[in-house]
Every structure is written in C-alpha cells, then in structure tokens.
Design a protein around this motif. Structure first.
Motif, PDB file in Angstrom:
ATOM      1  N   VAL A   1     -40.217  70.831 -34.207  1.00  0.00           N
ATOM      2  CA  VAL A   1     -40.950  71.550 -35.257  1.00  0.00           C
ATOM      3  C   VAL A   1     -40.093  71.660 -36.521  1.00  0.00           C
ATOM      4  O   VAL A   1     -40.565  71.394 -37.629  1.00  0.00           O
ATOM      5  CB  VAL A   1     -41.388  72.946 -34.752  1.00  0.00           C
ATOM      6  CG1 VAL A   1     -41.838  73.835 -35.905  1.00  0.00           C
ATOM      7  CG2 VAL A   1     -42.483  72.805 -33.710  1.00  0.00           C
ATOM      8  N   THR A   2     -38.840  72.037 -36.348  1.00  0.00           N
ATOM      9  CA  THR A   2     -37.934  72.171 -37.489  1.00  0.00           C
ATOM     10  C   THR A   2     -37.697  70.817 -38.155  1.00  0.00           C
ATOM     11  O   THR A   2     -37.799  70.693 -39.381  1.00  0.00           O
ATOM     12  CB  THR A   2     -36.588  72.781 -37.035  1.00  0.00           C
ATOM     13  OG1 THR A   2     -36.842  74.062 -36.464  1.00  0.00           O
ATOM     14  CG2 THR A   2     -35.622  72.920 -38.195  1.00  0.00           C
ATOM     15  N   ASP A   3     -37.398  69.808 -37.356  1.00  0.00           N
ATOM     16  CA  ASP A   3     -37.107  68.477 -37.893  1.00  0.00           C
ATOM     17  C   ASP A   3     -38.291  67.887 -38.663  1.00  0.00           C
ATOM     18  O   ASP A   3     -38.102  67.140 -39.626  1.00  0.00           O
ATOM     19  CB  ASP A   3     -36.708  67.509 -36.774  1.00  0.00           C
ATOM     20  CG  ASP A   3     -35.364  67.850 -36.145  1.00  0.00           C
ATOM     21  OD1 ASP A   3     -34.621  68.690 -36.715  1.00  0.00           O
ATOM     22  OD2 ASP A   3     -35.070  67.295 -35.064  1.00  0.00           O
ATOM     23  N   HIS A   4     -39.522  68.196 -38.223  1.00  0.00           N
ATOM     24  CA  HIS A   4     -40.706  67.615 -38.838  1.00  0.00           C
ATOM     25  C   HIS A   4     -41.421  68.596 -39.768  1.00  0.00           C
ATOM     26  O   HIS A   4     -42.505  68.296 -40.260  1.00  0.00           O
ATOM     27  CB  HIS A   4     -41.651  67.094 -37.751  1.00  0.00           C
ATOM     28  CG  HIS A   4     -41.093  65.924 -37.031  1.00  0.00           C
ATOM     29  ND1 HIS A   4     -40.244  66.048 -35.947  1.00  0.00           N
ATOM     30  CD2 HIS A   4     -41.212  64.593 -37.257  1.00  0.00           C
ATOM     31  CE1 HIS A   4     -39.888  64.853 -35.536  1.00  0.00           C
ATOM     32  NE2 HIS A   4     -40.446  63.949 -36.311  1.00  0.00           N
TER      33      HIS A   4
ATOM     34  N   GLU B   1     -35.140  74.438 -21.747  1.00  0.00           N
ATOM     35  CA  GLU B   1     -34.635  73.293 -22.512  1.00  0.00           C
ATOM     36  C   GLU B   1     -35.791  72.571 -23.215  1.00  0.00           C
ATOM     37  O   GLU B   1     -35.666  72.169 -24.371  1.00  0.00           O
ATOM     38  CB  GLU B   1     -33.878  72.326 -21.599  1.00  0.00           C
ATOM     39  CG  GLU B   1     -33.208  71.205 -22.363  1.00  0.00           C
ATOM     40  CD  GLU B   1     -32.357  70.324 -21.462  1.00  0.00           C
ATOM     41  OE1 GLU B   1     -32.386  69.100 -21.683  1.00  0.00           O
ATOM     42  OE2 GLU B   1     -31.675  70.850 -20.562  1.00  0.00           O
ATOM     43  N   LEU B   2     -36.918  72.421 -22.524  1.00  0.00           N
ATOM     44  CA  LEU B   2     -38.099  71.814 -23.145  1.00  0.00           C
ATOM     45  C   LEU B   2     -38.548  72.660 -24.338  1.00  0.00           C
ATOM     46  O   LEU B   2     -38.863  72.116 -25.409  1.00  0.00           O
ATOM     47  CB  LEU B   2     -39.244  71.689 -22.135  1.00  0.00           C
ATOM     48  CG  LEU B   2     -40.596  71.255 -22.707  1.00  0.00           C
ATOM     49  CD1 LEU B   2     -40.508  69.888 -23.363  1.00  0.00           C
ATOM     50  CD2 LEU B   2     -41.654  71.284 -21.614  1.00  0.00           C
ATOM     51  N   GLU B   3     -38.560  73.965 -24.175  1.00  0.00           N
ATOM     52  CA  GLU B   3     -38.938  74.845 -25.289  1.00  0.00           C
ATOM     53  C   GLU B   3     -38.016  74.618 -26.483  1.00  0.00           C
ATOM     54  O   GLU B   3     -38.484  74.520 -27.635  1.00  0.00           O
ATOM     55  CB  GLU B   3     -38.888  76.310 -24.857  1.00  0.00           C
ATOM     56  CG  GLU B   3     -39.259  77.266 -25.965  1.00  0.00           C
ATOM     57  CD  GLU B   3     -39.187  78.721 -25.549  1.00  0.00           C
ATOM     58  OE1 GLU B   3     -39.788  79.548 -26.260  1.00  0.00           O
ATOM     59  OE2 GLU B   3     -38.528  79.047 -24.535  1.00  0.00           O
ATOM     60  N   GLN B   4     -36.721  74.503 -26.242  1.00  0.00           N
ATOM     61  CA  GLN B   4     -35.765  74.274 -27.335  1.00  0.00           C
ATOM     62  C   GLN B   4     -35.999  72.920 -28.001  1.00  0.00           C
ATOM     63  O   GLN B   4     -35.917  72.794 -29.226  1.00  0.00           O
ATOM     64  CB  GLN B   4     -34.322  74.406 -26.832  1.00  0.00           C
ATOM     65  CG  GLN B   4     -33.955  75.828 -26.421  1.00  0.00           C
ATOM     66  CD  GLN B   4     -34.276  76.841 -27.508  1.00  0.00           C
ATOM     67  OE1 GLN B   4     -33.933  76.670 -28.664  1.00  0.00           O
ATOM     68  NE2 GLN B   4     -34.981  77.909 -27.125  1.00  0.00           N
ATOM     69  N   GLU B   5     -36.315  71.889 -27.197  1.00  0.00           N
ATOM     70  CA  GLU B   5     -36.629  70.566 -27.754  1.00  0.00           C
ATOM     71  C   GLU B   5     -37.860  70.642 -28.659  1.00  0.00           C
ATOM     72  O   GLU B   5     -37.881  70.046 -29.746  1.00  0.00           O
ATOM     73  CB  GLU B   5     -36.894  69.561 -26.635  1.00  0.00           C
ATOM     74  CG  GLU B   5     -35.676  69.134 -25.865  1.00  0.00           C
ATOM     75  CD  GLU B   5     -36.044  68.239 -24.680  1.00  0.00           C
ATOM     76  OE1 GLU B   5     -37.120  67.592 -24.706  1.00  0.00           O
ATOM     77  OE2 GLU B   5     -35.258  68.216 -23.718  1.00  0.00           O
TER      78      GLU B   5
ATOM     79  N   GLN C   1     -47.363  70.119 -24.788  1.00  0.00           N
ATOM     80  CA  GLN C   1     -47.265  70.677 -26.142  1.00  0.00           C
ATOM     81  C   GLN C   1     -46.664  69.675 -27.121  1.00  0.00           C
ATOM     82  O   GLN C   1     -47.036  69.658 -28.296  1.00  0.00           O
ATOM     83  CB  GLN C   1     -46.435  71.968 -26.134  1.00  0.00           C
ATOM     84  CG  GLN C   1     -47.144  73.151 -25.531  1.00  0.00           C
ATOM     85  CD  GLN C   1     -46.868  73.347 -24.049  1.00  0.00           C
ATOM     86  OE1 GLN C   1     -46.279  72.498 -23.383  1.00  0.00           O
ATOM     87  NE2 GLN C   1     -47.306  74.480 -23.511  1.00  0.00           N
ATOM     88  N   GLY C   2     -45.790  68.811 -26.648  1.00  0.00           N
ATOM     89  CA  GLY C   2     -45.204  67.781 -27.509  1.00  0.00           C
ATOM     90  C   GLY C   2     -46.245  66.820 -28.052  1.00  0.00           C
ATOM     91  O   GLY C   2     -46.116  66.322 -29.179  1.00  0.00           O
ATOM     92  N   VAL C   3     -47.282  66.559 -27.290  1.00  0.00           N
ATOM     93  CA  VAL C   3     -48.364  65.673 -27.743  1.00  0.00           C
ATOM     94  C   VAL C   3     -49.059  66.289 -28.952  1.00  0.00           C
ATOM     95  O   VAL C   3     -49.342  65.603 -29.936  1.00  0.00           O
ATOM     96  CB  VAL C   3     -49.375  65.420 -26.595  1.00  0.00           C
ATOM     97  CG1 VAL C   3     -50.604  64.681 -27.095  1.00  0.00           C
ATOM     98  CG2 VAL C   3     -48.712  64.664 -25.460  1.00  0.00           C
ATOM     99  N   LEU C   4     -49.307  67.592 -28.888  1.00  0.00           N
ATOM    100  CA  LEU C   4     -49.937  68.272 -30.019  1.00  0.00           C
ATOM    101  C   LEU C   4     -49.022  68.246 -31.244  1.00  0.00           C
ATOM    102  O   LEU C   4     -49.484  68.015 -32.369  1.00  0.00           O
ATOM    103  CB  LEU C   4     -50.285  69.718 -29.643  1.00  0.00           C
ATOM    104  CG  LEU C   4     -50.914  70.579 -30.740  1.00  0.00           C
ATOM    105  CD1 LEU C   4     -52.144  69.922 -31.336  1.00  0.00           C
ATOM    106  CD2 LEU C   4     -51.240  71.959 -30.181  1.00  0.00           C
ATOM    107  N   LEU C   5     -47.735  68.432 -31.037  1.00  0.00           N
ATOM    108  CA  LEU C   5     -46.799  68.378 -32.168  1.00  0.00           C
ATOM    109  C   LEU C   5     -46.753  66.984 -32.780  1.00  0.00           C
ATOM    110  O   LEU C   5     -46.717  66.843 -34.011  1.00  0.00           O
ATOM    111  CB  LEU C   5     -45.404  68.823 -31.723  1.00  0.00           C
ATOM    112  CG  LEU C   5     -45.276  70.293 -31.296  1.00  0.00           C
ATOM    113  CD1 LEU C   5     -43.866  70.573 -30.788  1.00  0.00           C
ATOM    114  CD2 LEU C   5     -45.664  71.220 -32.421  1.00  0.00           C
TER     115      LEU C   5
END
Length: 188
Positions: free
Chosen positions: A112-115, A103-107, A72-76
């Motif tokens: 999402v918030t930061d970007h 923890e991965l979900e929180q990261e 999911q991080g790749v898509l973000l």
C-alpha cells in the motif's frame, strides 16, 4: 458445513452451499440423489447500508480476516492497475490477522505504501458498520470457499458485491444483479 440426517432410515446429505454439495458428490457419486442445500441464515441489518451520493473515489469495503486464501493482495493489485488508468478507490479492510499471518499483513501494508494506495486498516469490526457508507463490497478469495457470509450480509445491506471464483460465494449471486462474479485463474 455438512450434516447427515436420518429421514426414515434414508440418510440425506445437508450442506450449506451448492458448491459444497458438488464437492461431496465428487468424492462419493452415490450422494447425487441424497443432497439438499440449506443456505446459512444471517441477521438482517438494522438499517440499509446503501451508499449515499458523494464526490470522490468509490469506497470499497473488504470484510475478512487477513489470510493467504482471502486474497487481499489481489484487491490491492487491482486497485494499482485502476490507479494507473486514472481510477481511484478508497479501500477499507475490515479484519485482523492471526499471529501466523502478521507477516502477510506487513507485506500488504508495505505494498500500500509503495504504491500510494488509499487504504484504511480497521482491524476486526463487527456489526452493520462494516457495510455502512460504502459503495461496493469485494470478496476476492483466491481459493474456493464453501460459503462466505460476507456477500450475503453485504447484499442484505444494499451493497453490490464483486466476488471471485465459482464457489459457494458465487452461488449467492445472480451475475450482474446485484453484483458480479469474476473468474479466478483456477476457474479457467
């Protein structure tokens, strides 16, 4: 994902994807002539989930449990790059996280918030609503998967699919029709 079937005392290796069959052949070359692929079946959607014309950002559905291999991080990261280039997406994540992946979900949520990305976290969702009202489904696994039902379900619902890798998922699609397979660094 595989089964040995006795056909008149000759064993046949039955797998759910060409990728799985090739993987098994790499372990045991003698299986080269005995392998057969039978793709998993899916329940057809009750109605086509084809997107309706709309103004605004494209709506992307990403169906799958939050897990390191699902990417999911790749898509973000891709959405962040697109945003810098003036292209905006509404991302919809359909999946929960096991306790060991909270923890991965929180990261991901912090990213999402930061970007300042447009993301809706739906948690676990079952049924046709995972594909209804979206423009495209994305399957961005970062490790090869034998076969993901998500692209089959999305395609059956009338959505185009963007998938990563050269694994069981890519075996469901003809590149460019009605989707595209994007190579991962591991495929290079």
């Amino acid at each position: 994902h595989l089964l040995l079937v006795d056909q008149a005392s000759t064993y046949v290796l039955l797998t759910n994807a060409e990728y799985t069959l090739e993987l098994m052949r790499s372990f045991e070359p003698k299986l080269a002539s005995r392998g057969v692929v039978a793709l998993n079946g899916i329940e057809m959607p009750s109605v086509s989930a084809s997107p309706s014309p709309h103004d605004g950002p494209r709506r992307i559905t990403c169906v799958g449990r939050i897990h390191p291999k699902k990417g999911q991080g790749v898509l973000l990261e891709a959405a962040t790059i697109a945003r810098r280039r003036g292209v905006h997406f509404d991302l919809h994540f359909m999946g929960d996280a096991l306790p060991e992946h909270r923890e991965l979900e929180q990261e991901l949520r912090r990213y999402v918030t930061d970007h300042q990305l447009s993301v809706t976290w739906h948690g676990f969702v079952d049924g046709d609503s995972r594909y209804t009202g979206y423009d495209v489904a994305v399957v961005q696994s970062v490790v090869p998967e034998e076969l993901s039902l998500v692209p089959a379900e999305a395609l059956a619902s009338g959505l185009a699919v963007v998938a990563s890798g050269t694994d069981g998922t890519s075996g469901l699609m003809l590149d460019g029709e009605p989707g595209i397979c994007v190579p991962t660094p591991a495929d290079d």
